[in-house]
Design a protein around this motif. Structure first.
Motif, PDB file in Angstrom:
ATOM      1  N   ASN A 271       2.725   3.735  -4.263  1.00 17.02           N
ATOM      2  CA  ASN A 271       2.664   5.146  -4.769  1.00 17.02           C
ATOM      3  C   ASN A 271       3.415   4.812  -6.937  1.00 17.02           C
ATOM      4  O   ASN A 271       3.999   5.139  -7.312  1.00 17.02           O
ATOM      5  CB  ASN A 271       3.410   5.747  -4.421  1.00 17.02           C
ATOM      6  CG  ASN A 271       3.133   7.160  -4.731  1.00 17.02           C
ATOM      7  OD1 ASN A 271       1.880   7.440  -5.490  1.00 17.02           O
ATOM      8  ND2 ASN A 271       3.960   8.161  -4.340  1.00 17.02           N
TER       9      ASN A 271
ATOM     10  N   ASP B  41      -9.877  -2.350  -3.271  1.00 18.77           N
ATOM     11  CA  ASP B  41      -9.173  -0.889  -2.979  1.00 18.77           C
ATOM     12  C   ASP B  41      -8.315  -0.847  -2.734  1.00 18.77           C
ATOM     13  O   ASP B  41      -7.595   0.522  -2.593  1.00 18.77           O
ATOM     14  CB  ASP B  41     -10.563  -0.178  -1.403  1.00 18.77           C
ATOM     15  CG  ASP B  41     -10.111  -0.468  -0.430  1.00 18.77           C
ATOM     16  OD1 ASP B  41      -9.802  -1.986   0.214  1.00 18.77           O
ATOM     17  OD2 ASP B  41     -10.105   0.468   0.968  1.00 18.77           O
TER      18      ASP B  41
ATOM     19  N   ALA C 258      -8.914  -4.450  -9.182  1.00 19.51           N
ATOM     20  CA  ALA C 258      -9.626  -4.378  -8.326  1.00 19.51           C
ATOM     21  C   ALA C 258     -10.962  -5.627  -7.952  1.00 19.51           C
ATOM     22  O   ALA C 258     -11.287  -5.710  -6.529  1.00 19.51           O
ATOM     23  CB  ALA C 258     -10.345  -3.504  -8.746  1.00 19.51           C
TER      24      ALA C 258
ATOM     25  N   ASN D 170      -7.344   0.803 -17.586  1.00 18.99           N
ATOM     26  CA  ASN D 170      -8.439   0.955 -17.203  1.00 18.99           C
ATOM     27  C   ASN D 170      -8.731  -0.956 -17.085  1.00 18.99           C
ATOM     28  O   ASN D 170      -9.482  -1.461 -15.685  1.00 18.99           O
ATOM     29  CB  ASN D 170      -9.452   1.384 -17.633  1.00 18.99           C
ATOM     30  CG  ASN D 170      -9.415   2.785 -17.379  1.00 18.99           C
ATOM     31  OD1 ASN D 170      -8.667   3.151 -16.644  1.00 18.99           O
ATOM     32  ND2 ASN D 170      -9.964   3.697 -18.170  1.00 18.99           N
TER      33      ASN D 170
ATOM     34  N   LEU E 103      -6.806  -2.657 -13.881  1.00 19.82           N
ATOM     35  CA  LEU E 103      -6.606  -2.268 -12.805  1.00 19.82           C
ATOM     36  C   LEU E 103      -8.556  -2.693 -12.143  1.00 19.82           C
ATOM     37  O   LEU E 103      -8.639  -2.620 -11.273  1.00 19.82           O
ATOM     38  CB  LEU E 103      -6.874  -0.965 -13.065  1.00 19.82           C
ATOM     39  CG  LEU E 103      -5.992  -0.334 -12.680  1.00 19.82           C
ATOM     40  CD1 LEU E 103      -5.410   1.212 -12.720  1.00 19.82           C
ATOM     41  CD2 LEU E 103      -4.607  -0.859 -12.060  1.00 19.82           C
ATOM     42  N   LYS E 104      -9.303  -2.627 -13.119  1.00 21.29           N
ATOM     43  CA  LYS E 104     -10.560  -3.492 -13.062  1.00 21.29           C
ATOM     44  C   LYS E 104     -10.385  -4.420 -12.480  1.00 21.29           C
ATOM     45  O   LYS E 104     -11.420  -5.282 -11.040  1.00 21.29           O
ATOM     46  CB  LYS E 104     -11.882  -2.758 -14.103  1.00 21.29           C
ATOM     47  CG  LYS E 104     -13.205  -3.450 -13.879  1.00 21.29           C
ATOM     48  CD  LYS E 104     -14.403  -3.127 -14.975  1.00 21.29           C
ATOM     49  CE  LYS E 104     -15.103  -3.387 -14.622  1.00 21.29           C
ATOM     50  NZ  LYS E 104     -16.057  -3.850 -15.482  1.00 21.29           N
TER      51      LYS E 104
ATOM     52  N   SER F 114      -0.760   8.509  -4.772  1.00 20.52           N
ATOM     53  CA  SER F 114      -0.814  10.011  -5.434  1.00 20.52           C
ATOM     54  C   SER F 114       0.091  10.592  -6.777  1.00 20.52           C
ATOM     55  O   SER F 114      -0.172  11.852  -6.793  1.00 20.52           O
ATOM     56  CB  SER F 114      -0.746  10.666  -3.910  1.00 20.52           C
ATOM     57  OG  SER F 114       1.199  11.086  -3.658  1.00 20.52           O
TER      58      SER F 114
ATOM     59  N   GLU G 208       1.434  -0.840   0.434  1.00 15.81           N
ATOM     60  CA  GLU G 208       0.006   0.280  -0.039  1.00 15.81           C
ATOM     61  C   GLU G 208       0.647   1.322  -0.188  1.00 15.81           C
ATOM     62  O   GLU G 208      -0.175   2.216  -0.101  1.00 15.81           O
ATOM     63  CB  GLU G 208      -1.121   0.390   1.245  1.00 15.81           C
ATOM     64  CG  GLU G 208      -1.802  -0.745   0.984  1.00 15.81           C
ATOM     65  CD  GLU G 208      -1.889  -2.408   1.455  1.00 15.81           C
ATOM     66  OE1 GLU G 208      -1.039  -2.676   1.531  1.00 15.81           O
ATOM     67  OE2 GLU G 208      -2.670  -3.148   1.666  1.00 15.81           O
TER      68      GLU G 208
ATOM     69  N   ASN H 208       1.645   5.289  -9.535  1.00 10.62           N
ATOM     70  CA  ASN H 208       0.885   6.080 -10.228  1.00 10.62           C
ATOM     71  C   ASN H 208       2.727   6.427 -10.082  1.00 10.62           C
ATOM     72  O   ASN H 208       3.022   8.317 -11.089  1.00 10.62           O
ATOM     73  CB  ASN H 208      -0.044   7.183  -9.554  1.00 10.62           C
ATOM     74  CG  ASN H 208      -0.747   6.700 -10.427  1.00 10.62           C
ATOM     75  OD1 ASN H 208      -1.353   6.445 -11.502  1.00 10.62           O
ATOM     76  ND2 ASN H 208      -1.726   6.808  -9.451  1.00 10.62           N
TER      77      ASN H 208
ATOM     78  N   GLN I 189      -6.416   0.859  -5.614  1.00 13.10           N
ATOM     79  CA  GLN I 189      -6.398   2.256  -5.499  1.00 13.10           C
ATOM     80  C   GLN I 189      -5.398   3.021  -4.005  1.00 13.10           C
ATOM     81  O   GLN I 189      -4.235   3.946  -4.095  1.00 13.10           O
ATOM     82  CB  GLN I 189      -7.605   3.312  -5.114  1.00 13.10           C
ATOM     83  CG  GLN I 189      -8.580   3.143  -6.864  1.00 13.10           C
ATOM     84  CD  GLN I 189      -7.703   3.301  -7.419  1.00 13.10           C
ATOM     85  OE1 GLN I 189      -7.515   4.875  -7.249  1.00 13.10           O
ATOM     86  NE2 GLN I 189      -8.200   2.732  -8.668  1.00 13.10           N
ATOM     87  N   LYS I 190      -4.789   2.476  -3.757  1.00 12.34           N
ATOM     88  CA  LYS I 190      -3.834   3.031  -2.324  1.00 12.34           C
ATOM     89  C   LYS I 190      -2.513   2.401  -3.132  1.00 12.34           C
ATOM     90  O   LYS I 190      -1.715   3.058  -2.654  1.00 12.34           O
ATOM     91  CB  LYS I 190      -4.106   2.026  -0.620  1.00 12.34           C
ATOM     92  CG  LYS I 190      -5.471   2.031   0.026  1.00 12.34           C
ATOM     93  CD  LYS I 190      -5.636   0.982   0.456  1.00 12.34           C
ATOM     94  CE  LYS I 190      -6.785   1.507   1.960  1.00 12.34           C
ATOM     95  NZ  LYS I 190      -6.533   0.614   2.642  1.00 12.34           N
TER      96      LYS I 190
ATOM     97  N   LEU J 293      -1.589   3.147  -6.404  1.00  9.97           N
ATOM     98  CA  LEU J 293      -1.505   3.692  -7.197  1.00  9.97           C
ATOM     99  C   LEU J 293      -0.706   4.902  -6.892  1.00  9.97           C
ATOM    100  O   LEU J 293      -0.283   5.744  -6.935  1.00  9.97           O
ATOM    101  CB  LEU J 293      -3.120   4.272  -8.112  1.00  9.97           C
ATOM    102  CG  LEU J 293      -3.021   2.267  -8.893  1.00  9.97           C
ATOM    103  CD1 LEU J 293      -4.469   2.778  -9.482  1.00  9.97           C
ATOM    104  CD2 LEU J 293      -2.382   3.017  -9.911  1.00  9.97           C
TER     105      LEU J 293
END
Length: 368
Positions: free
Chosen positions: A177, A275, A270, A263, A266-267, A283, A174, A179, A278-279, A281
């Motif tokens: 990061n 969730d 997920a 997408n 990631l879908k 900021s 988690e 991104n 997203q964590k 990924l």
């Protein structure tokens, strides 16, 4: 996405075990197979502290001494890696190991995260690259943007791959990061991937692939129960093969869906991981991960005295080590100041292993 299997030092100095690890890595989908060229005195001061092992508490320096092998060991590993259809890469940790590594002509050089600020090492490699454009892979764990910029200003940006990393074993998924991967690529103008020390063989690698990562590095082992330093966080051959399969599935998604592949991937993730995706990924802003904040400065290189010295003595090159501070010693000046320190006089007595401080030295008759 290129896949690096990090054998590191898990061979324990046993060439036959190293070949079994190479077999395992090649069969599990590795494009590159990586080793670590260890000389303890290039990494640590003998007084750096202790490490707890199943066999008891021993000096960390001694543990690294146990991992030293002759250059011929790596030459044979390189030959055998090529025989198995993979490329050979290796991390040097100082000027001697770099020189010996370059002599056997590896397919790439890997600069590990703690050596990102080893300025003398980077300068020597940059000098070599003026005539021999060898690919260089750089990990950026326990670093800030300015640290990466300084390293690239020395090495250049041609034929460089940057790996985002969290220097923690194991690294919490988690906090990754991911991104940051496209952001770092855009900031520095070099391909970017990830050096992954998390435990899951699917999650971080697949997300890294989804955001455009070009390379992934992950440790491999024959067994998590063996005594290699990194074996507890490494993947077994079966797990590594699963990771390779998932990465190739991501690549297939990009061929099929184009820009919509991210997408789609990631879908799919997920649906299994919720969730957490997203964590992971995050900021996309470069900062030290919580798991590595306390190690900034201690895991990286700094200048250390290599003997007990008296006030008034002139500091020579052999008096200073560019070392990881690690356990118990004080952190010294950044390695970029090595040339300022050499030839200066001590203004006070210093202890063997102590980190070099400005207040301890006098330069050109002026106390700093």
């Amino acid at each position: 996405m290129k896949i690096i299997a990090e054998i590191g030092t898990s061979h324990g100095g046993d060439l036959e075990k190293a070949k079994k690890l190479i077999d395992c890595a090649a069969e599990s989908g590795a494009d590159y197979i990586k080793f670590q060229w260890v000389y303890a005195d290039e990494i640590l001061h003998p007084n750096t502290g202790f490490v707890n092992l199943p066999t008891g508490k021993i000096p960390l320096y001694d543990r690294f001494r146990e991992l030293e092998v002759e250059p011929g060991f790596f030459e044979e590993c390189l030959r055998y890696t090529h025989e198995k259809g993979a490329k050979f890469t290796c991390s040097p940790f100082g000027l001697r190991s770099l020189e010996e590594l370059l002599a056997i002509k590896p397919d790439a050089i890997k600069i590990a995260s703690p050596e990102l600020n080893h300025i003398p090492l980077l300068k020597k490699l940059a000098e070599y690259r003026k005539t021999q454009d060898i690919p260089v892979i750089i990990s950026s764990g326990v670093s800030k943007l300015a640290d990466i910029e300084e390293a690239l200003s020395i090495l250049g940006r041609e034929n460089i791959t940057l790996l985002h990393c969290i220097t923690s074993y194991p690294a919490p998924e988690e906090e990754y990061n991911l991104n940051l991967i496209p952001n770092l690529a855009a900031i520095f103008g070099v391909p970017c991937g990830v050096s992954d020390h998390s435990l899951d063989p699917v999650l971080v690698p697949s997300i890294a692939a989804s955001v455009g990562g070009t390379m992934i590095e992950k440790h491999i082992t024959l067994s998590k129960e063996t005594d290699g330093l990194d074996d507890p966080v490494a993947l077994t051959g079966e797990q590594f093969a699963l990771m390779s399969h998932c990465i190739h599935q991501c690549e297939a998604a990009f061929r099929q869906y184009g820009e919509n592949a991210k997408n789609y991937i990631l879908k799919q993730l997920a649906s299994e991981y919720g969730d957490r995706v997203q964590k992971i990924l995050g900021s996309g802003i470069k900062k030290l991960a919580p798991a590595e904040e306390a190690n900034y400065g201690r895991t990286n290189r700094s200048l250390h005295f290599m003997r007990k010295m008296k006030a008034g003595e002139v500091i020579n090159m052999e008096d200073i080590g560019v070392l990881r501070t690690e356990k118990v010693l004080s952190v010294g000046l950044h390695p970029r100041f090595l040339d300022n320190v050499i030839g200066s006089k001590l203004s006070q007595d210093v202890q063997n292993g102590e980190g070099v401080k400005w207040e301890q030295i006098t330069i050109k008759n002026q106390k700093i």
